[in-house]
Write a protein that holds these residues in place. Structure first.
Motif, PDB file in Angstrom:
ATOM      1  N   ALA A  93       0.820  -1.211   0.000  1.00 53.11           N
ATOM      2  CA  ALA A  93       0.000   0.000   0.000  1.00 53.11           C
ATOM      3  C   ALA A  93       0.855   1.263   0.000  1.00 53.11           C
ATOM      4  N   GLY A  94       1.952   1.237  -0.722  1.00 50.56           N
ATOM      5  CA  GLY A  94       2.800   2.418  -0.842  1.00 50.56           C
ATOM      6  C   GLY A  94       3.745   2.669   0.308  1.00 50.56           C
ATOM      7  N   VAL A  95       3.708   1.850   1.343  1.00 48.73           N
ATOM      8  CA  VAL A  95       4.612   1.998   2.486  1.00 48.73           C
ATOM      9  C   VAL A  95       5.723   0.972   2.343  1.00 48.73           C
ATOM     10  N   ALA A  96       6.957   1.467   2.192  1.00 47.54           N
ATOM     11  CA  ALA A  96       8.097   0.586   1.956  1.00 47.54           C
ATOM     12  C   ALA A  96       8.880   0.341   3.242  1.00 47.54           C
ATOM     13  N   GLU A  97       9.319  -0.893   3.398  1.00 46.20           N
ATOM     14  CA  GLU A  97      10.176  -1.286   4.523  1.00 46.20           C
ATOM     15  C   GLU A  97      11.297  -2.151   3.974  1.00 46.20           C
ATOM     16  N   ASP A  98      12.434  -2.130   4.636  1.00 49.36           N
ATOM     17  CA  ASP A  98      13.541  -2.992   4.253  1.00 49.36           C
ATOM     18  C   ASP A  98      13.472  -4.283   5.050  1.00 49.36           C
ATOM     19  N   ALA A  99      13.544  -5.405   4.348  1.00 46.39           N
ATOM     20  CA  ALA A  99      13.576  -6.716   4.991  1.00 46.39           C
ATOM     21  C   ALA A  99      15.004  -7.247   4.903  1.00 46.39           C
ATOM     22  N   ASP A 100      15.514  -7.762   6.009  1.00 43.83           N
ATOM     23  CA  ASP A 100      16.861  -8.321   6.034  1.00 43.83           C
ATOM     24  C   ASP A 100      16.917  -9.588   5.193  1.00 43.83           C
ATOM     25  N   LEU A 101      17.979  -9.696   4.386  1.00 38.92           N
ATOM     26  CA  LEU A 101      18.208 -10.901   3.600  1.00 38.92           C
ATOM     27  C   LEU A 101      19.059 -11.878   4.401  1.00 38.92           C
ATOM     28  N   PRO A 102      18.947 -13.179   4.128  1.00 33.08           N
ATOM     29  CA  PRO A 102      19.830 -14.135   4.793  1.00 33.08           C
ATOM     30  C   PRO A 102      21.295 -13.766   4.524  1.00 33.08           C
ATOM     31  N   ILE A 103      22.128 -13.953   5.506  1.00 37.65           N
ATOM     32  CA  ILE A 103      23.530 -13.551   5.418  1.00 37.65           C
ATOM     33  C   ILE A 103      24.204 -14.238   4.226  1.00 37.65           C
ATOM     34  N   GLY A 104      24.873 -13.435   3.410  1.00 37.01           N
ATOM     35  CA  GLY A 104      25.630 -13.957   2.277  1.00 37.01           C
ATOM     36  C   GLY A 104      24.813 -14.349   1.064  1.00 37.01           C
ATOM     37  N   LEU A 105      23.518 -14.087   1.066  1.00 40.86           N
ATOM     38  CA  LEU A 105      22.675 -14.520  -0.060  1.00 40.86           C
ATOM     39  C   LEU A 105      23.139 -13.924  -1.378  1.00 40.86           C
ATOM     40  N   LEU A 106      23.466 -12.645  -1.398  1.00 31.66           N
ATOM     41  CA  LEU A 106      23.837 -11.995  -2.647  1.00 31.66           C
ATOM     42  C   LEU A 106      25.341 -11.829  -2.811  1.00 31.66           C
ATOM     43  N   GLY A 107      26.122 -12.488  -1.969  1.00 31.04           N
ATOM     44  CA  GLY A 107      27.568 -12.468  -2.143  1.00 31.04           C
ATOM     45  C   GLY A 107      27.955 -13.333  -3.323  1.00 31.04           C
ATOM     46  N   ARG A 108      29.045 -13.010  -3.928  1.00 27.75           N
ATOM     47  CA  ARG A 108      29.500 -13.773  -5.079  1.00 27.75           C
ATOM     48  C   ARG A 108      30.863 -14.371  -4.764  1.00 27.75           C
ATOM     49  N   ALA A 109      30.969 -15.680  -4.852  1.00 23.00           N
ATOM     50  CA  ALA A 109      32.238 -16.374  -4.616  1.00 23.00           C
ATOM     51  C   ALA A 109      32.638 -17.083  -5.899  1.00 23.00           C
ATOM     52  N   GLU A 110      32.989 -16.299  -6.900  1.00 22.58           N
ATOM     53  CA  GLU A 110      33.372 -16.867  -8.189  1.00 22.58           C
ATOM     54  C   GLU A 110      34.859 -17.199  -8.181  1.00 22.58           C
ATOM     55  N   ASN A 111      35.194 -18.370  -8.677  1.00 23.60           N
ATOM     56  CA  ASN A 111      36.581 -18.817  -8.791  1.00 23.60           C
ATOM     57  C   ASN A 111      37.311 -18.763  -7.448  1.00 23.60           C
ATOM     58  N   LEU A 112      36.691 -19.262  -6.429  1.00 20.27           N
ATOM     59  CA  LEU A 112      37.305 -19.295  -5.109  1.00 20.27           C
ATOM     60  C   LEU A 112      38.362 -20.392  -5.105  1.00 20.27           C
ATOM     61  N   ALA A 113      39.612 -19.996  -4.922  1.00 19.17           N
ATOM     62  CA  ALA A 113      40.715 -20.956  -4.976  1.00 19.17           C
ATOM     63  C   ALA A 113      41.058 -21.509  -3.607  1.00 19.17           C
ATOM     64  N   MET A 114      40.957 -20.665  -2.568  1.00 18.75           N
ATOM     65  CA  MET A 114      41.400 -21.107  -1.251  1.00 18.75           C
ATOM     66  C   MET A 114      40.721 -20.270  -0.176  1.00 18.75           C
ATOM     67  N   VAL A 115      40.452 -20.918   0.942  1.00 16.81           N
ATOM     68  CA  VAL A 115      39.932 -20.232   2.119  1.00 16.81           C
ATOM     69  C   VAL A 115      40.887 -20.490   3.260  1.00 16.81           C
ATOM     70  N   ILE A 116      41.331 -19.438   3.916  1.00 17.38           N
ATOM     71  CA  ILE A 116      42.261 -19.577   5.037  1.00 17.38           C
ATOM     72  C   ILE A 116      41.504 -19.211   6.316  1.00 17.38           C
ATOM     73  N   VAL A 117      41.532 -20.116   7.280  1.00 18.54           N
ATOM     74  CA  VAL A 117      40.886 -19.895   8.573  1.00 18.54           C
ATOM     75  C   VAL A 117      41.963 -19.950   9.632  1.00 18.54           C
ATOM     76  N   ARG A 118      42.053 -18.906  10.430  1.00 17.18           N
ATOM     77  CA  ARG A 118      43.053 -18.860  11.512  1.00 17.18           C
ATOM     78  C   ARG A 118      42.325 -18.745  12.832  1.00 17.18           C
ATOM     79  N   VAL A 119      42.807 -19.492  13.796  1.00 16.68           N
ATOM     80  CA  VAL A 119      42.243 -19.458  15.132  1.00 16.68           C
ATOM     81  C   VAL A 119      43.184 -18.656  16.017  1.00 16.68           C
ATOM     82  N   LYS A 120      42.629 -17.702  16.741  1.00 19.39           N
ATOM     83  CA  LYS A 120      43.453 -16.886  17.638  1.00 19.39           C
ATOM     84  C   LYS A 120      43.102 -17.178  19.067  1.00 19.39           C
TER      85      LYS A 120
END
Length: 120
Positions: A93-120
């Protein structure tokens, strides 16, 4: 003292009665399966079943009346949204609100070669 209690009780009751009608719930999103692909399920509430619902400026056909929902393929959501967006605009009805998207939904991980995870 009795008048104050009566006034306070009346105020509380009127606030409780008026709040649901005045406050529309914010639209919600989540990922669901629809056939062989993933879809974004968008749901919300509107004042009447005749009110139009649009998502990211596009009118959509929804299921339900005052409590509605719609499934959109993720490819459609990507086409309608900016890259890396975290919210999507939902209007009723003409009233706009922003809805949160699931985390990472629109992220792009094209040609991902490696992921490095470090524990501190």
């Amino acid at each position: 003292m009795r008048r104050f209690r009566t006034f306070a009780l009346a105020t509380i009751l009127l606030t409780g009665i008026a709040s649901p009608a005045m406050a529309a719930s914010q639209p919600a999103t989540r990922l669901v399966e629809c056939g062989s692909e993933s879809c974004l399920l968008v749901s919300g509430r509107r004042n009447g079943a005749g009110e139009t619902v649009s998502i990211a400026g596009h009118a959509v056909k929804v299921e339900g009346g005052r409590k509605w929902r719609v499934r959109l393929p993720v490819a459609t959501v990507r086409a309608w949204s900016e890259p890396y967006a975290r919210t999507i605009e939902v209007a009723t009805a003409g009233v706009a609100e922003d809805a949160d998207l699931p985390i990472g939904l629109l992220g792009r991980a094209e040609n991902l070669a490696m992921v490095i995870v470090r524990v501190k």
